[in-house]
Write a protein that holds these residues in place. Structure first.
Motif, mmCIF file in Angstrom:
data_model
loop_
_atom_site.group_PDB
_atom_site.id
_atom_site.type_symbol
_atom_site.label_atom_id
_atom_site.label_comp_id
_atom_site.label_asym_id
_atom_site.label_seq_id
_atom_site.Cartn_x
_atom_site.Cartn_y
_atom_site.Cartn_z
ATOM 1 N N LEU A 42 0.834 -1.202 0.000
ATOM 2 C CA LEU A 42 0.000 0.000 0.000
ATOM 3 C C LEU A 42 0.869 1.253 0.000
ATOM 4 O O LEU A 42 0.595 2.206 -0.741
ATOM 5 C CB LEU A 42 -0.925 -0.010 1.224
ATOM 6 C CG LEU A 42 -1.779 1.244 1.434
ATOM 7 C CD1 LEU A 42 -2.674 1.519 0.230
ATOM 8 C CD2 LEU A 42 -2.624 1.105 2.708
ATOM 9 N N LEU A 43 1.918 1.267 0.824
ATOM 10 C CA LEU A 43 2.812 2.423 0.852
ATOM 11 C C LEU A 43 3.391 2.699 -0.535
ATOM 12 O O LEU A 43 3.457 3.851 -0.984
ATOM 13 C CB LEU A 43 3.943 2.192 1.852
ATOM 14 C CG LEU A 43 3.563 2.171 3.337
ATOM 15 C CD1 LEU A 43 4.799 1.852 4.186
ATOM 16 C CD2 LEU A 43 2.958 3.492 3.772
ATOM 17 N N LYS A 74 9.184 10.442 3.867
ATOM 18 C CA LYS A 74 7.893 10.779 4.451
ATOM 19 C C LYS A 74 7.688 9.988 5.735
ATOM 20 O O LYS A 74 7.861 8.762 5.752
ATOM 21 C CB LYS A 74 6.767 10.462 3.465
ATOM 22 C CG LYS A 74 5.366 10.807 3.960
ATOM 23 C CD LYS A 74 5.129 12.294 3.954
ATOM 24 C CE LYS A 74 3.676 12.617 4.261
ATOM 25 N NZ LYS A 74 3.414 14.075 4.290
ATOM 26 N N ASP A 75 7.355 10.682 6.821
ATOM 27 C CA ASP A 75 7.042 9.994 8.076
ATOM 28 C C ASP A 75 5.570 9.607 8.073
ATOM 29 O O ASP A 75 4.696 10.463 7.869
ATOM 30 C CB ASP A 75 7.329 10.897 9.274
ATOM 31 C CG ASP A 75 8.817 11.104 9.498
ATOM 32 O OD1 ASP A 75 9.594 10.226 9.102
ATOM 33 O OD2 ASP A 75 9.197 12.147 10.058
ATOM 34 N N VAL A 76 5.297 8.316 8.313
ATOM 35 C CA VAL A 76 3.919 7.830 8.259
ATOM 36 C C VAL A 76 3.605 6.950 9.465
ATOM 37 O O VAL A 76 4.506 6.434 10.140
ATOM 38 C CB VAL A 76 3.635 7.036 6.964
ATOM 39 C CG1 VAL A 76 3.839 7.900 5.746
ATOM 40 C CG2 VAL A 76 4.500 5.777 6.892
ATOM 41 N N PHE A 77 2.329 6.804 9.696
ATOM 42 C CA PHE A 77 1.790 5.926 10.740
ATOM 43 C C PHE A 77 0.836 4.952 10.046
ATOM 44 O O PHE A 77 -0.083 5.385 9.342
ATOM 45 C CB PHE A 77 1.041 6.763 11.778
ATOM 46 C CG PHE A 77 0.211 5.967 12.744
ATOM 47 C CD1 PHE A 77 0.773 5.433 13.893
ATOM 48 C CD2 PHE A 77 -1.138 5.763 12.510
ATOM 49 C CE1 PHE A 77 -0.005 4.707 14.790
ATOM 50 C CE2 PHE A 77 -1.924 5.037 13.399
ATOM 51 C CZ PHE A 77 -1.344 4.508 14.544
ATOM 52 N N VAL A 78 1.066 3.663 10.214
ATOM 53 C CA VAL A 78 0.260 2.643 9.536
ATOM 54 C C VAL A 78 -0.411 1.755 10.578
ATOM 55 O O VAL A 78 0.240 1.270 11.512
ATOM 56 C CB VAL A 78 1.115 1.776 8.595
ATOM 57 C CG1 VAL A 78 0.259 0.706 7.929
ATOM 58 C CG2 VAL A 78 1.808 2.638 7.543
ATOM 59 N N LEU A 115 -5.386 11.411 6.705
ATOM 60 C CA LEU A 115 -5.371 10.080 6.097
ATOM 61 C C LEU A 115 -4.703 10.173 4.728
ATOM 62 O O LEU A 115 -5.125 10.946 3.877
ATOM 63 C CB LEU A 115 -6.793 9.548 5.957
ATOM 64 C CG LEU A 115 -6.929 8.158 5.309
ATOM 65 C CD1 LEU A 115 -6.398 7.080 6.237
ATOM 66 C CD2 LEU A 115 -8.386 7.881 4.951
ATOM 67 N N LEU A 116 -3.668 9.369 4.517
ATOM 68 C CA LEU A 116 -2.938 9.380 3.243
ATOM 69 C C LEU A 116 -3.438 8.318 2.277
ATOM 70 O O LEU A 116 -3.251 8.439 1.066
ATOM 71 C CB LEU A 116 -1.443 9.177 3.501
ATOM 72 C CG LEU A 116 -0.777 10.230 4.394
ATOM 73 C CD1 LEU A 116 0.685 9.874 4.627
ATOM 74 C CD2 LEU A 116 -0.906 11.614 3.788
ATOM 75 N N VAL A 125 -4.759 1.259 7.115
ATOM 76 C CA VAL A 125 -4.863 2.693 6.881
ATOM 77 C C VAL A 125 -3.499 3.330 7.107
ATOM 78 O O VAL A 125 -2.725 2.888 7.955
ATOM 79 C CB VAL A 125 -5.913 3.363 7.794
ATOM 80 C CG1 VAL A 125 -7.317 3.043 7.329
ATOM 81 C CG2 VAL A 125 -5.727 2.938 9.243
ATOM 82 N N VAL A 126 -3.223 4.373 6.333
ATOM 83 C CA VAL A 126 -1.952 5.094 6.432
ATOM 84 C C VAL A 126 -2.249 6.555 6.744
ATOM 85 O O VAL A 126 -3.016 7.203 6.026
ATOM 86 C CB VAL A 126 -1.142 5.008 5.115
ATOM 87 C CG1 VAL A 126 0.181 5.765 5.255
ATOM 88 C CG2 VAL A 126 -0.908 3.566 4.721
ATOM 89 N N TYR A 127 -1.645 7.049 7.829
ATOM 90 C CA TYR A 127 -1.821 8.436 8.229
ATOM 91 C C TYR A 127 -0.493 9.183 8.186
ATOM 92 O O TYR A 127 0.581 8.579 8.296
ATOM 93 C CB TYR A 127 -2.350 8.523 9.668
ATOM 94 C CG TYR A 127 -3.747 8.011 9.857
ATOM 95 C CD1 TYR A 127 -4.857 8.825 9.619
ATOM 96 C CD2 TYR A 127 -3.977 6.712 10.307
ATOM 97 C CE1 TYR A 127 -6.142 8.358 9.817
ATOM 98 C CE2 TYR A 127 -5.262 6.236 10.502
ATOM 99 C CZ TYR A 127 -6.345 7.067 10.258
ATOM 100 O OH TYR A 127 -7.612 6.601 10.442
#
Length: 388
Positions: A42-43, A74-78, A115-116, A125-127
């Motif tokens: 997904l990323l 990019k810093d992300v939260f999954v 939400l990305l 979900v990716v934020y």
């Protein structure tokens, strides 16, 4: 007076991540990201690259969560939702309902991190990862969650509850599952087999309490009569993130049209629970206490701790009414009863981590029981009066 009739006789945010617990064990096994290719798949589809593994965070929790930088900077939260296929599907649907609904929220409302992207089939979900934020739990621990922040939170929740969802966005209208009258009469065989000894003990205590069961039945009936508004329905202090640009709220998987008193009661319940747990700590004490905690001393210290912390609820309530001044006549009673249930729910959550229920957790559950059974007596104690 604190009712300690349950006393013994003798959750991570978009700044962290999670791991999976081994059944029958008190340890945690790190989540193997290589074993879940859908995450970085997904990323990649979102143009975010893949995680830089050396910088990845993955603390413990209910779901699989990873947070950190990717190869494109990019810093992300999954988050990957865990549970049965039906459960994950419904939670994912509610989460996406909130994302669509949140576009209509006025400034100052409860909002989530950006939400990305998502993979609804995989429950992922990716934020956007939030820099320079603090989880509200940290603020509670270092005693910087003050009256001003409490009022800000109350105002944000009031704006959420006061927003008309209209007809353009579909929002779940099913009843929240807890408190479950059915489970108070008996657990399913599958649930029984998967609970810890501590959880079974907690449920057994409640199932043997006929007065409590009637109180829960009464609360659910009051809830059915209540107006239904957009509500979080699983609110805890650890879901608040405080940033320079305002307040964020996470974990919207239980979002639906529901009784707003649930969210208000949950906030009050968090502080009520904390005040009871602090009975056995020195937090907030002006002098060192070195004495045996007798039943009478527990009551005395419990009152003192409540007087110190419960003004947070009063200021929350003032902020809430500032954003949503029109509420129904039974609102305070339901909110107080839900605050009481929150402490019983915390008993169940604590029991999942231990084979034996602690005396202080039982005491907290006893306070919750009293609030649930006699909300009209507890409403003023929690600060639900005098702020109108």
């Amino acid at each position: 007076m604190i009712d300690t009739s349950y006393e013994e006789d003798s959750s991570v945010s978009p700044r962290g991540g999670k791991a999976r617990k081994n059944k029958g064990s008190t340890g945690f096994k790190p989540v193997d990201l290589d074993g879940i290719p859908a995450v970085e798949g997904l990323l990649t589809r979102l143009g975010l690259g893949v995680f830089l593994r050396d910088s990845l965070k993955a603390p413990i929790g209910r779901n699989d969560v990873w947070a950190g930088p990717t190869t494109v900077g990019k810093d992300v939260f999954v988050k990957r939702l865990l549970g049965s296929e039906e459960d994950v599907s419904s939670r994912m649907r509610r989460l996406m309902d909130f994302e669509r609904f949140s576009a209509e929220l006025p400034p100052g409302s409860a909002r989530s991190p950006t939400l990305l992207g998502s993979d609804e089939k995989a429950g992922i979900v990716v934020y956007e990862y939030l820099d320079n934020t603090r989880n509200a739990v940290e603020l509670v621990v270092d005693e910087s969650f003050d009256d001003e922040l409490s009022e800000l939170v109350g105002n944000a929740m009031g704006r959420l509850h006061g927003t008309d969802p209209g007809t353009e966005v579909t929002i779940d209208t099913s009843e929240p599952p807890q408190p479950s009258v059915r489970l108070l009469y008996g657990l399913s065989s599958s649930m029984f087999e998967n609970l810890s000894f501590g959880e079974l003990s907690a449920w057994r205590i409640m199932q043997q309490d006929e007065e409590l069961i009637r109180g829960v039945e009464r609360l659910r009936e009051m809830e059915r009569r209540a107006p239904k508004v957009p509500a979080h329905c699983d609110l805890r202090v650890d879901q608040f993130l405080v940033a320079e640009d305002g307040l964020y709220v996470t974990d919207w998987e239980e979002f639906r049209l529901a009784d707003a008193a649930r969210d208000v009661g949950a906030f009050a319940g968090e502080w009520l629970h904390r005040s009871v747990l602090d009975i056995v700590t020195s937090r907030g004490d002006t002098t060192f206490v070195d004495t045996e905690l007798t039943h009478e001393k527990v009551l005395e210290r419990g009152v003192t701790k409540m007087r110190r912390l419960l003004p947070r609820v009063h200021h929350f309530w003032r902020g809430y009414l500032g954003a949503r001044p029109s509420i129904d006549e039974e609102f305070e009673s339901r909110a107080t009863a839900f605050a009481g249930w929150h402490l019983l729910d915390r008993l169940i959550a604590a029991a999942a981590r231990t084979a034996r229920l602690s005396g202080i957790e039982r005491a907290a559950a006893g306070v919750g029981r009293a609030a649930l059974l006699t909300p009209e007596k507890f409403a003023s104690t929690l600060g639900f009066e005098g702020a109108r």
